[in-house]
Design an enzyme around this catalytic site. Structure first.
Site, PDB file in Angstrom:
ATOM      1  N   TYR A  51       0.803  -1.211   0.000  1.00 25.44           N
ATOM      2  CA  TYR A  51       0.000   0.000   0.000  1.00 25.44           C
ATOM      3  C   TYR A  51       0.844   1.274   0.000  1.00 25.44           C
ATOM      4  O   TYR A  51       0.334   2.354  -0.292  1.00 25.44           O
ATOM      5  CB  TYR A  51      -0.938   0.029   1.202  1.00 25.44           C
ATOM      6  N   HIS A 109       0.887 -11.990   1.925  1.00 27.98           N
ATOM      7  CA  HIS A 109      -0.189 -11.256   1.278  1.00 27.98           C
ATOM      8  C   HIS A 109      -0.987 -12.089   0.275  1.00 27.98           C
ATOM      9  O   HIS A 109      -2.198 -11.891   0.109  1.00 27.98           O
ATOM     10  CB  HIS A 109       0.406 -10.033   0.564  1.00 27.98           C
TER      11      HIS A 109
END
Length: 282
Positions: A51, A109
């Protein structure tokens, strides 16, 4: 200031059932995070290296004045950093960017690794070994995965020593992977759901709108309450302070069993986040 209920993990740590998600592409607001921490009682923040806002989050946490030991900070290991040595280096780099000495939860992730000449299973196992060692060292208080399906979890159970404490997966009225949820619960893996508002697509569904009117709540509160009432750790995202406050005000009412079932029938297997390597470059 309200306190949020906790979910106990298999290692006895307690994670707040409601957190604040962050994201890339304009998905971070310094003022909104400070507001969430100072005014709304939020103590659970979810982020990821992908992010690009770990450093910004560090500044927001510092400005909020909330002590580190009162926070639950989750970040994630990007597949480009999978592997034994690189995973450890990436974890320490995330800690440095976040300005913390340890992480409360560190997640792989994605299950797909994209390493030429190596199987995904082998790379996952090697990476998980690194996470297990960081868990043993106390660098990560809990470790887990994100977007893993039942076959991935079964392989990791065979290849590793520590069962993931958390699996973070897309979960909203249109995407209800109950077989995966139940598998996780049988194996002692806490289920955490992201995208609880279906990227806003659930907010104008006639049933959600009708329930919002019935309970005198907003459509987003209905979706979040439904998720939490299903015992799903829930991390809605917002960059607007007023929306964050609204999303946090979901503990003063309960959806009736019949209404829970009606929302449960909205499942269409609609996935807003797709697994696969092309998305990593998107």
């Amino acid at each position: 200031m309200q306190q949020f209920p906790d979910v106990e993990l298999s290692n006895r740590l307690k994670i707040p059932i409601l957190g604040l998600g962050t994201s890339h592409y304009g998905g971070y607001s310094h003022d909104a995070v400070v507001y969430a921490l100072q005014q709304c009682g939020v103590r659970h923040i979810d982020t990821a290296k992908r992010y690009g806002c770990e450093e910004a989050l560090s500044k927001s946490i510092s400005e909020s004045g909330v002590p580190r030991d009162q926070l639950w900070i989750t970040t994630k290991l990007w597949p480009g950093d999978y592997g034994y040595r690189s995973a450890k280096e990436a974890c320490r780099a995330s800690c440095q960017r976040l300005g913390v000495e340890y992480l409360d939860l560190y997640l792989m992730h994605w299950p797909d690794c994209g390493v030429p000449g190596r199987s995904n299973r082998d790379v996952r196992a090697e990476t998980w070994r690194a996470l297990e060692e960081m868990y043993d060292e106390g660098l990560c208080r809990a470790i887990g995965v994100s977007n893993f399906l039942i076959p991935h979890l079964e392989e990791l159970k065979e290849d590793g020593g520590v069962v993931p404490h958390v699996n973070q997966v897309e979960f909203h009225p249109f995407q209800q992977p109950w077989p995966l949820v139940e598998f996780c619960r049988r194996e002692g893996v806490a289920f955490e759901g992201y995208c609880p508002l279906a990227k806003g697509q659930a907010l104008d569904h006639p049933l959600i709108v009708a329930l919002a009117h019935k309970y005198g709540r907003s459509a987003s509160q209905i979706c979040i309450r439904w998720s939490i009432q299903n015992r799903i750790i829930t991390i809605p995202k917002s960059t607007k302070p007023e929306r964050i406050r609204e999303n946090c005000q979901v503990f003063g009412f309960t959806l009736a069993d019949g209404d829970m079932e009606r929302v449960g029938r909205l499942h269409t297997d609609k996935k807003l986040i797709r697994l696969g390597y092309p998305l990593w470059n998107g």
